[in-house]
Design a protein around this motif. Structure first.
Motif, PDB file in Angstrom:
ATOM      1  N   GLY A 157     -65.989  62.228  54.774  1.00 30.56           N
ATOM      2  CA  GLY A 157     -66.055  63.023  55.996  1.00 30.56           C
ATOM      3  C   GLY A 157     -64.819  62.891  56.864  1.00 30.56           C
ATOM      4  O   GLY A 157     -63.702  63.177  56.448  1.00 30.56           O
ATOM      5  N   TYR A 158     -65.026  62.401  58.085  1.00 34.48           N
ATOM      6  CA  TYR A 158     -63.942  62.285  59.064  1.00 34.48           C
ATOM      7  C   TYR A 158     -64.115  60.976  59.821  1.00 34.48           C
ATOM      8  O   TYR A 158     -65.220  60.409  59.886  1.00 34.48           O
ATOM      9  N   VAL A 172     -65.059  66.879  65.960  1.00 28.99           N
ATOM     10  CA  VAL A 172     -64.288  67.118  64.747  1.00 28.99           C
ATOM     11  C   VAL A 172     -63.908  68.591  64.656  1.00 28.99           C
ATOM     12  O   VAL A 172     -64.650  69.468  65.115  1.00 28.99           O
ATOM     13  N   ASN A 173     -62.771  68.841  64.071  1.00 31.60           N
ATOM     14  CA  ASN A 173     -62.325  70.210  63.796  1.00 31.60           C
ATOM     15  C   ASN A 173     -62.928  70.637  62.452  1.00 31.60           C
ATOM     16  O   ASN A 173     -62.446  70.250  61.389  1.00 31.60           O
ATOM     17  N   GLU A 174     -64.000  71.417  62.480  1.00 30.76           N
ATOM     18  CA  GLU A 174     -64.722  71.791  61.259  1.00 30.76           C
ATOM     19  C   GLU A 174     -63.862  72.621  60.315  1.00 30.76           C
ATOM     20  O   GLU A 174     -64.085  72.599  59.096  1.00 30.76           O
ATOM     21  N   ALA A 175     -62.881  73.317  60.845  1.00 28.01           N
ATOM     22  CA  ALA A 175     -62.038  74.163  59.991  1.00 28.01           C
ATOM     23  C   ALA A 175     -61.149  73.330  59.067  1.00 28.01           C
ATOM     24  O   ALA A 175     -60.565  73.859  58.107  1.00 28.01           O
ATOM     25  N   SER A 176     -61.069  72.040  59.328  1.00 27.28           N
ATOM     26  CA  SER A 176     -60.183  71.189  58.523  1.00 27.28           C
ATOM     27  C   SER A 176     -60.876  70.530  57.338  1.00 27.28           C
ATOM     28  O   SER A 176     -60.246  69.734  56.618  1.00 27.28           O
ATOM     29  N   LYS A 177     -62.126  70.862  57.087  1.00 27.64           N
ATOM     30  CA  LYS A 177     -62.881  70.201  56.019  1.00 27.64           C
ATOM     31  C   LYS A 177     -62.283  70.506  54.648  1.00 27.64           C
ATOM     32  O   LYS A 177     -62.127  71.678  54.282  1.00 27.64           O
ATOM     33  N   GLN A 239     -59.563  66.691  69.600  1.00 31.54           N
ATOM     34  CA  GLN A 239     -60.312  66.834  68.344  1.00 31.54           C
ATOM     35  C   GLN A 239     -59.679  65.969  67.260  1.00 31.54           C
ATOM     36  O   GLN A 239     -58.500  65.606  67.343  1.00 31.54           O
ATOM     37  N   THR A 241     -59.396  65.728  62.799  1.00 34.66           N
ATOM     38  CA  THR A 241     -59.630  66.457  61.548  1.00 34.66           C
ATOM     39  C   THR A 241     -60.402  65.588  60.561  1.00 34.66           C
ATOM     40  O   THR A 241     -60.558  64.373  60.746  1.00 34.66           O
ATOM     41  N   TYR A 242     -60.882  66.223  59.475  1.00 36.52           N
ATOM     42  CA  TYR A 242     -61.432  65.493  58.331  1.00 36.52           C
ATOM     43  C   TYR A 242     -60.306  64.702  57.670  1.00 36.52           C
ATOM     44  O   TYR A 242     -59.112  64.988  57.864  1.00 36.52           O
TER      45      TYR A 242
END
Length: 252
Positions: A157-158, A172-177, A239, A241-242
């Motif tokens: 995860g992150y 968390v920045n979900e777009a970075s998954k 924020q 990132t992952y």
């Protein structure tokens, strides 16, 4: 007639009578013998007539039973049908035995696969962790972790970042998954980008962070990390990132 003549005639008559009686007796005896012989012969024929079918039937029955026994014996010896069943059983047993052997082989292969140790999550106590700032993008920092466990591990995860012992971690920045969990071999590094504040100053509730605790997901353990220059400025847009295996992806 003289006495002598009379006596001679009487003696002759007696002899003739005796001879006649003898002949009659002989004839009677012959007739009896003939009748007895005929009776014996007749009885013999009757016995033959009556006993022959019985004997024949008995012989036929004995022969049938012998034939049945012989057939049964032959079946057992030839394997058909009883012998065939035994053969079939043996073949089946052999097949099952072979199947068991194959199954054992499969199990061995499976055991070989299972012998490869599954990769578990990283232990934060076996990671070195640091934070550094970057020039681009503006107001960004990078969190780096390096694996010192001696075995592969996953950073899941992150990271959970808690500045100044706040009640909540930054979002968390979900777009970075990424598409897959990042796996670290011994000595490898994973990265997480930290947006500290809005570059255009649009963020609110800015504050100066002087301490940071880092947590890994699904773990209660944490590690305190020194901040570059002793402090960082954050606002409401902060924020993280992952985890990424490449630094550029963490700063994108």
């Amino acid at each position: 007639m003289s006495i002598t003549t009379f006596t001679a005639r009487r003696a002759r008559a007696l002899r003739l009578a005796a001879t006649g009686l003898t002949a009659v007796a002989a004839l009677t005896l012959t007739a009896c013998n003939s009748s007895e012989g005929s009776g014996t012969k007749s009885e013999g024929m009757a016995d033959t007539a009556n006993s022959a079918p019985a004997d024949k039937a008995s012989n036929s029955k004995d022969g049938a039973e012998a034939g049945k026994d012989g057939a049964s014996g032959g079946a057992a010896q030839d394997g058909s049908p009883q012998g065939g069943a035994d053969k079939g059983g043996s073949a089946k047993a052999g097949s099952e035995k072979g199947g068991a052997a194959n199954s054992g082989g499969s199990k061995g292969s499976s055991g070989s696969d299972n012998s490869e140790q599954e990769i578990g999550p990283c232990d934060i106590n076996k990671l070195s962790i640091g934070v550094k700032t970057v020039k681009r993008p503006l107001n960004y920092a990078v969190l780096e972790v390096n694996n010192h466990a001696g075995v592969d591990c996953n950073v899941v995860g992150y990271p959970i970042l808690n500045f100044n012992d706040a009640q909540a971690a930054i979002p968390v920045n979900e777009a970075s998954k990424p598409q897959a969990v990042v796996t670290l071999a011994p000595g490898e590094t994973a990265y997480a980008g930290i947006r500290l504040s809005a570059a255009d100053g649009s963020g609110k509730h800015g504050y100066k962070a002087t301490s940071l605790k880092v947590y890994l997901q699904d773990s209660d353990d944490s590690k305190s990390v020194e901040l570059p220059g002793g402090s960082l400025y954050l606002d409401s847009t902060a924020q993280v990132t992952y985890w990424q295996s490449d630094l550029a992806n963490a700063l994108d």
